[in-house]
Design a protein around this motif. Sequence first.
Motif, short mmCIF file in Angstrom:
data_model
loop_
_atom_site.label_atom_id
_atom_site.label_comp_id
_atom_site.label_asym_id
_atom_site.label_seq_id
_atom_site.Cartn_x
_atom_site.Cartn_y
_atom_site.Cartn_z
N GLU A 27 1.60 9.20 7.63
CA GLU A 27 2.03 8.05 6.84
C GLU A 27 3.00 7.19 7.64
O GLU A 27 3.92 7.71 8.30
CB GLU A 27 2.70 8.52 5.55
N PHE A 28 2.78 5.89 7.61
CA PHE A 28 3.63 4.92 8.30
C PHE A 28 4.97 4.78 7.58
O PHE A 28 5.02 4.56 6.37
CB PHE A 28 2.92 3.57 8.35
N ASP A 29 6.08 4.91 8.36
CA ASP A 29 7.42 4.82 7.78
C ASP A 29 8.29 3.72 8.38
O ASP A 29 9.47 3.64 8.07
CB ASP A 29 8.16 6.16 7.94
N GLU B 294 9.72 -4.96 14.66
CA GLU B 294 8.33 -4.59 14.93
C GLU B 294 8.13 -4.27 16.41
O GLU B 294 8.67 -4.95 17.29
CB GLU B 294 7.40 -5.74 14.51
N LEU C 92 -2.80 2.65 11.71
CA LEU C 92 -1.89 3.20 10.70
C LEU C 92 -0.97 2.13 10.12
O LEU C 92 -0.61 2.19 8.93
CB LEU C 92 -1.05 4.33 11.31
N ILE C 93 -0.61 1.16 10.93
CA ILE C 93 0.28 0.10 10.45
C ILE C 93 -0.40 -0.70 9.34
O ILE C 93 0.23 -1.11 8.36
CB ILE C 93 0.71 -0.82 11.61
N LYS C 94 -1.70 -0.88 9.47
CA LYS C 94 -2.45 -1.62 8.46
C LYS C 94 -2.79 -0.75 7.25
O LYS C 94 -2.63 -1.17 6.10
CB LYS C 94 -3.73 -2.18 9.09
N SER C 95 -3.25 0.47 7.50
CA SER C 95 -3.70 1.33 6.40
C SER C 95 -2.55 2.06 5.71
O SER C 95 -2.70 2.52 4.57
CB SER C 95 -4.70 2.36 6.92
N LYS C 96 -1.41 2.20 6.42
CA LYS C 96 -0.19 2.84 5.89
C LYS C 96 -0.29 4.37 5.78
O LYS C 96 0.71 5.07 5.98
CB LYS C 96 0.22 2.27 4.52
N LYS C 97 -1.49 4.90 5.48
CA LYS C 97 -1.59 6.33 5.25
C LYS C 97 -3.02 6.79 5.52
O LYS C 97 -3.97 6.08 5.24
CB LYS C 97 -1.20 6.65 3.80
N VAL D 160 6.84 7.88 11.56
CA VAL D 160 5.82 8.46 10.70
C VAL D 160 6.35 9.72 10.00
O VAL D 160 7.32 10.33 10.42
CB VAL D 160 4.54 8.85 11.49
#
Length: 299
Positions: free
Chosen positions: A77-79, A91, A258-263, A294
Amino acid sequence: MIRRPPRSTRKESSAASDVYKRQISDKIDVFVEDIKMFNGVLKKMITENDGEVKYYLGMENDFIFFNSLFDKNITIEFDGYSCLNCDSNDEIYRQGHCKKCFFEIPSTAEWIIRPELSKAHLDIEDRDLEYEKKVQLQPHILYLAYTSGVKIGVTRKSQVPTRWIDQGAIKAIEIIEVPNRYLAGISEIKLKEKYNDKTNWREMLKTSRTDIDLDYEKSECLRFLPNEVFKYISTNSNTTEIKYPLFKSPENPKSLNLIKSKKYTGKIIGVKGQYLIFEDDTVFNVRSNEGVKVSIDVD
């Protein structure tokens, strides 16, 4: 608690490496069962070439030993962000750094990617001469490796075979060993006329074997080298073969953003290069996500 895993080594094991292996072997079952959630900032995985490559990911207070997690579901998961240099939450721009640091610190200067631009041997500063001398004025290797095809590359001698593993090479051979980065760089430029210096990551992940003879390729490429490096031709004619912990190569690898999908949740079935590989053909490039914060949950 598991101590720091061994750094990538040549095939021969040091006494210290053997101690680390015993510690990890003794503790790994408890480690996997007792710790389910990890948090931290992504950096490239630490590797050990020990018959089959072993992969470790450093997190805040622990290491994840991915070889022990195959056939388990993990959730990433992106944190947020954390620059590898200044720790800012700006960023990430490139190579794990915020935009300000990327254009200021010496470890991201252009000569890192283009070694022919190195000037420390001339006592000329780019961003930080002391740092540049430390990195550039040490033995460097010009090599051939098979990733998605035969490629040419440059690395510090101290980074053999780590560099080859990070690129997902299944075999590699040294061409020359020179005393500085500049000489390796100008030699690479000449051999780019014959070989690619890039890897097709999709083909690399799908490739598990090749009949290409790198010793033969080395003998064929020597005539393309610049005159000033002939005396540095490596006498090491051994081809290094690298085996990755991968049960099944992905047929149609899909890169996880992952940055786009978040998880993302998936069953991990292997690792190659710096890619985690999942059962549904999703792949996650850890190195290209350096500086990303993450949480990783092991089911």
